[in-house]
Design a protein around this motif. Structure first.
Motif, PDB file in Angstrom:
ATOM      1  N   UNK A 202      70.399  87.243  81.178  1.00 46.42           N
ATOM      2  CA  UNK A 202      70.040  86.116  82.224  1.00 46.42           C
ATOM      3  C   UNK A 202      71.398  85.092  82.134  1.00 46.42           C
ATOM      4  N   UNK A 203      72.234  85.971  80.847  1.00 43.01           N
ATOM      5  CA  UNK A 203      73.307  85.310  81.089  1.00 43.01           C
ATOM      6  C   UNK A 203      74.643  84.465  82.063  1.00 43.01           C
ATOM      7  N   UNK A 204      75.473  83.762  82.191  1.00 42.22           N
ATOM      8  CA  UNK A 204      76.154  83.716  83.270  1.00 42.22           C
ATOM      9  C   UNK A 204      77.169  84.354  83.349  1.00 42.22           C
ATOM     10  N   UNK A 205      78.106  84.850  84.141  1.00 42.92           N
ATOM     11  CA  UNK A 205      78.824  86.078  84.413  1.00 42.92           C
ATOM     12  C   UNK A 205      79.755  85.563  82.738  1.00 42.92           C
ATOM     13  N   UNK A 206      79.311  86.743  81.622  1.00 43.58           N
ATOM     14  CA  UNK A 206      80.671  87.447  80.517  1.00 43.58           C
ATOM     15  C   UNK A 206      81.843  87.070  80.756  1.00 43.58           C
ATOM     16  N   UNK A 207      82.430  87.049  81.731  1.00 39.70           N
ATOM     17  CA  UNK A 207      84.012  88.172  81.733  1.00 39.70           C
ATOM     18  C   UNK A 207      84.839  86.775  82.391  1.00 39.70           C
ATOM     19  N   UNK A 208      84.148  85.753  83.371  1.00 41.84           N
ATOM     20  CA  UNK A 208      84.834  84.118  83.172  1.00 41.84           C
ATOM     21  C   UNK A 208      83.883  83.409  83.347  1.00 41.84           C
ATOM     22  N   UNK A 209      83.623  82.162  83.749  1.00 40.67           N
ATOM     23  CA  UNK A 209      83.280  81.217  84.667  1.00 40.67           C
ATOM     24  C   UNK A 209      83.983  79.863  83.192  1.00 40.67           C
ATOM     25  N   UNK A 210      84.335  79.088  84.175  1.00 39.16           N
ATOM     26  CA  UNK A 210      84.726  77.965  83.773  1.00 39.16           C
ATOM     27  C   UNK A 210      83.830  76.566  83.677  1.00 39.16           C
ATOM     28  N   UNK A 211      82.374  76.805  83.283  1.00 43.83           N
ATOM     29  CA  UNK A 211      82.017  76.656  82.358  1.00 43.83           C
ATOM     30  C   UNK A 211      81.558  76.629  81.236  1.00 43.83           C
ATOM     31  N   UNK A 212      82.925  78.196  80.807  1.00 42.56           N
ATOM     32  CA  UNK A 212      82.874  78.313  79.198  1.00 42.56           C
ATOM     33  C   UNK A 212      83.738  78.220  78.937  1.00 42.56           C
ATOM     34  N   UNK A 213      85.164  78.003  79.479  1.00 41.40           N
ATOM     35  CA  UNK A 213      86.270  77.824  79.333  1.00 41.40           C
ATOM     36  C   UNK A 213      86.572  76.480  78.851  1.00 41.40           C
ATOM     37  N   UNK A 214      86.380  75.435  79.861  1.00 42.45           N
ATOM     38  CA  UNK A 214      86.378  74.635  79.604  1.00 42.45           C
ATOM     39  C   UNK A 214      86.212  73.549  78.381  1.00 42.45           C
ATOM     40  N   UNK A 215      85.418  73.725  77.764  1.00 40.71           N
ATOM     41  CA  UNK A 215      85.348  73.308  76.697  1.00 40.71           C
ATOM     42  C   UNK A 215      86.156  73.792  75.633  1.00 40.71           C
ATOM     43  N   UNK A 216      86.936  74.470  75.310  1.00 34.42           N
ATOM     44  CA  UNK A 216      87.581  74.949  74.572  1.00 34.42           C
ATOM     45  C   UNK A 216      88.907  74.250  74.828  1.00 34.42           C
TER      46      UNK A 216
END
Length: 315
Positions: A202-216
């Protein structure tokens, strides 16, 4: 005083003015240079007419071609695996960047001669398949804090060895590595994909999601390495059994599929990639001057043409 007298310039002054005008005109007319590249990530090199047409239409003149992987032997030594087979020649107008994927486990112990073995195999493959003019090789490894020292030591040695052949060495940079020290290479490729956890149903898109990218991205501006950037154009079919991750389907006969299995197909919308690209542009705009698409397999080319992923280059 006549108008003629007012605007009359001395000879030296005239030369200075003319020089300034030429410089200004040159600056106005000078276009930003962009490099459009792609990864070729397979065990067989064979470009069909659709791929060749895509390369030509998008002015792609550089391919990062996966040559082989480096994996661990049961005895702990590192060996090449899944070496690329060439079924066709690389087009003459394409610059090749041989790319080697090294499993992180191989860096859990030091290897005195791995740099020599890797470079020798690359040079041998270049010679065997008439690939001339190689100016860069790329090392891809998802190194961690625990393996960093061994990996950096390996990079230092292969950089020194490659320089004797007038070849530069680059390394892939994953987003989580931006908070770590910079690897000792000439430049890096920021890999802006595989940003989530593929093993969670149930994770959000593991290929690319702006919410995952932003903290880095907070570490991007201060990351002291010349870089280009790779964006994803691929899709995944991920298999879950009883809610647990099984694997990725690469072909119809890749793995046994049961009626109760859940298959999730994941891809990235162009708008999401462009959103990430714009966020990067605010911090390090020069990175987006050199873009690599991952990757141009035959199936991905069809997706690119259907959803206009080629716009990543100039959007």
């Amino acid at each position: 005083m006549s108008m003629k007298t007012i605007f009359k310039l001395s000879y030296p002054t005239t030369l200075v003015v003319m020089a300034i005008i030429i410089v200004l005109l040159s600056a106005c007319n000078k276009k930003q240079e962009f490099q459009q590249s792609a990864y070729y990530w397979s065990t067989v090199f064979s470009l069909d007419s659709t791929q060749l047409s895509f390369l030509k239409q998008n002015s792609i003149d550089r391919l990062y071609i996966r040559y082989f992987d480096v994996v661990n032997n049961p005895d702990g030594s590192s060996i090449p695996n899944a070496t690329l087979r060439f079924l066709s020649q690389v087009p003459d107008n394409i610059e090749v960047v041989p790319t080697v994927y090294i499993l992180n486990e191989c860096m859990s112990h030091g290897s005195d001669n791995l740099d020599s073995l890797v470079l020798h195999r690359i040079l041998q493959m270049n010679q065997t398949h008439d690939i001339a003019g190689v100016k860069e090789i790329q090392i891809d490894c998802d190194w961690t804090i625990n393996t960093r020292d061994n990996f950096f030591n390996f990079l230092k040695k292969i950089v020194n060895r490659a320089r004797k052949h007038n070849i530069a060495v680059s390394a892939t940079i994953r987003l989580h590595q931006l908070s770590q020290p910079v690897p000792p290479v000439e430049r890096g490729t920021l890999m802006v994909y595989n940003t989530g956890d593929i093993t969670k149903l149930n994770s959000r898109n593991p290929i690319l999601d702006m919410r995952d990218v932003k903290p880095y991205l907070k570490n991007l501006r201060s990351y002291n390495l010349s870089m280009n950037v790779a964006y994803p154009v691929f899709a995944w079919k991920v298999v879950f059994r009883n809610g647990k991750y099984v694997g990725i389907i690469h072909s119809d006969d890749d793995m046994p599929i049961f009626p109760s299995d859940t298959i999730i197909e994941q891809s990235v919308a162009l708008d999401e990639i462009v959103k990430v690209k714009h966020a990067i542009n605010k911090l390090r705009p020069e990175i987006n001057n050199d873009i690599i698409l991952f990757d141009i397999s035959q199936s991905n080319i069809k997706r690119i043409n259907k959803y206009h992923y080629e716009k990543i280059y100039n959007h």
